[in-house]
Structure formats: structure tokens, C-alpha cells
Design a protein around this motif. Sequence first.
Motif, mmCIF file in Angstrom:
data_model
loop_
_atom_site.group_PDB
_atom_site.id
_atom_site.type_symbol
_atom_site.label_atom_id
_atom_site.label_comp_id
_atom_site.label_asym_id
_atom_site.label_seq_id
_atom_site.Cartn_x
_atom_site.Cartn_y
_atom_site.Cartn_z
ATOM 1 N N GLU A 86 76.219 38.264 23.025
ATOM 2 C CA GLU A 86 76.432 36.818 22.549
ATOM 3 C C GLU A 86 75.656 35.855 23.841
ATOM 4 O OE1 GLU A 86 79.953 36.728 19.358
ATOM 5 O OE2 GLU A 86 80.247 36.232 21.562
ATOM 6 N N THR B 49 76.721 33.160 19.923
ATOM 7 C CA THR B 49 77.710 33.260 19.285
ATOM 8 C C THR B 49 77.762 33.774 17.857
ATOM 9 O OG1 THR B 49 78.797 31.261 20.428
ATOM 10 C CG2 THR B 49 80.039 32.087 18.652
ATOM 11 N N ASN B 50 78.561 34.896 17.699
ATOM 12 C CA ASN B 50 78.570 35.797 16.415
ATOM 13 C C ASN B 50 77.152 36.259 16.154
ATOM 14 O OD1 ASN B 50 81.353 35.373 16.069
ATOM 15 N ND2 ASN B 50 80.955 33.241 15.203
ATOM 16 N N ASN C 254 68.125 36.802 16.060
ATOM 17 C CA ASN C 254 69.556 36.741 15.505
ATOM 18 C C ASN C 254 69.906 38.157 15.134
ATOM 19 O OD1 ASN C 254 69.578 33.784 15.377
ATOM 20 N ND2 ASN C 254 68.322 33.787 13.457
ATOM 21 N N ALA D 76 73.249 38.440 13.527
ATOM 22 C CA ALA D 76 74.320 38.400 12.627
ATOM 23 C C ALA D 76 73.666 38.807 11.356
ATOM 24 C CB ALA D 76 74.696 37.006 12.310
ATOM 25 N N HIS E 94 79.742 45.699 14.466
ATOM 26 C CA HIS E 94 80.204 44.174 14.678
ATOM 27 C C HIS E 94 79.138 43.181 14.164
ATOM 28 C CE1 HIS E 94 81.983 40.756 16.584
ATOM 29 N NE2 HIS E 94 80.969 40.218 16.913
ATOM 30 N N PHE E 95 78.159 43.194 14.671
ATOM 31 C CA PHE E 95 77.048 42.083 14.380
ATOM 32 C C PHE E 95 76.619 41.971 12.842
ATOM 33 C CE2 PHE E 95 76.866 41.802 18.995
ATOM 34 C CZ PHE E 95 77.082 40.672 19.368
ATOM 35 N N LYS F 288 78.174 42.529 10.499
ATOM 36 C CA LYS F 288 79.187 41.688 9.454
ATOM 37 C C LYS F 288 79.435 40.337 10.128
ATOM 38 C CE LYS F 288 82.242 45.901 9.213
ATOM 39 N NZ LYS F 288 83.418 46.596 9.825
ATOM 40 N N GLN F 289 78.577 39.955 10.851
ATOM 41 C CA GLN F 289 78.602 38.587 11.071
ATOM 42 C C GLN F 289 77.816 37.592 10.039
ATOM 43 O OE1 GLN F 289 80.929 37.592 13.470
ATOM 44 N NE2 GLN F 289 81.307 39.643 13.394
ATOM 45 N N ASN G 242 75.193 34.763 9.274
ATOM 46 C CA ASN G 242 74.297 33.203 9.740
ATOM 47 C C ASN G 242 74.067 32.405 8.684
ATOM 48 O OD1 ASN G 242 72.182 31.690 10.531
ATOM 49 N ND2 ASN G 242 70.771 33.235 11.264
ATOM 50 N N SER H 123 71.117 34.336 4.820
ATOM 51 C CA SER H 123 72.387 35.041 4.412
ATOM 52 C C SER H 123 72.513 35.274 3.058
ATOM 53 C CB SER H 123 73.751 34.773 4.993
ATOM 54 O OG SER H 123 74.751 35.684 4.206
#
Length: 197
Positions: free
Chosen positions: A42, A47-48, A58, A60, A102-103, A105-106, A108, A195
Motif C-alpha cells: 500500500e 490504501t486498499n 491500482n 483494488a 486481499h487486493f 477483494k478491495q 475502487n 468497479s
Amino acid sequence: MRNIKQTNSGLRLLFFMLMITSSQFTSAASNENIDSLITQCESCHGTNGVSMVATQPNLAGQKKGYLAKQIRAFRDGNRKNSMMNKIVEGLSEQQMESLADHFSKQVNSTAAKKVQNIAGKHVRARCISCHGMKGFTVNSLWPNLAGQHSDYLQKQLLDFKSGDRQSPTMQVIANELNTDQIHAVAEYFSQQKASLH
């Protein structure tokens, strides 16, 4: 005899308790390690996984399979970037999968731009069979382009064109595009809603 049985039973219970404690400790250490790796990611990717730097992608909402494949490519030296190669050089398969998971599932939440590059919309005809009409793929190993930074997308196309980044399919497509077309299509995909959610 009864004392021996009680002792054996007590030892089995103690062994069982130690196994559980050890397992919990390993799991906690592993989670802490992943949290530390996420924080490290990050620092460049935001962040995220939503980067504030146009040259940093990106992460996310990106496809998990694609993210894991690219991290692995950096780790193994098949994709070149001095910073990324160094950062991921010691990662295990599980760590790479955990980061990708993890990323992916984030979210944007960047909205589509009201004004979009029409020339880029026409150029994207070469891209939609893999990357979709709006920049979302149906294959887990191909990247989503929607809402990605224009500068980053341009650089990747130019790297494919020059051979600095390898992919037989992408190299053919990138070499069919001139510099203006690369700029236009990169801008078009960057202007799409980031998204599906």
C-alpha cells in the motif's frame, strides 16, 4: 497401573494442547506477516490498493489470478522492475496467493468520467475480446483495465511494443497501435467506472 494410564492420558492431553497452541501461533504469525506485506504494498499502490500515483497501478478489484501471476513473474524475474523484483523476491506461493486474494477483494469506487476519449473508444475495439467492452475481463488471468491509471496503461502498451514486457498476444496488438492510439485507448479505459459493484 492406573497412575501410568493417567500419566499417559495427561501427556496426550498436554501434547494435544501444545499442537493447538503451536498451530494458532503459526497462523497468527502468518497473518501478521501478510498484514505487514499488505502495508508494504500500500505504500506504493495506495490504501486498499487504490493508488494516488498515476504511474503506479491500482490493485483494488483486480483479478486474483492475474495479480498472483504478475507477483510471481516479478519474483521469478520474468517481468522486470527493479523495485518490484526486489520487494517480492522472497515471497512464498502462499504469500503471493494471500496478497492477490486481499487486493482482489478491495473496491475502487472511482466513478466513470463524464467526458471520455472518443478516439480511444474506437481503438478499444482491438481490446474488447479479452478486456471487455468496459474494461472488465471474463478470464481470471487477464487484467481488468477499467479505472486503471492512463499513464500506467500507456507505459505497459509501450513496453509491450518495445519488447520490454513480454506477451505474444499483447506485443502483436501494441505494435499495431501508434503513439496517439496508445494514449487514446489508455485514457478511454482509465475513464471507465473502476468497479462493477
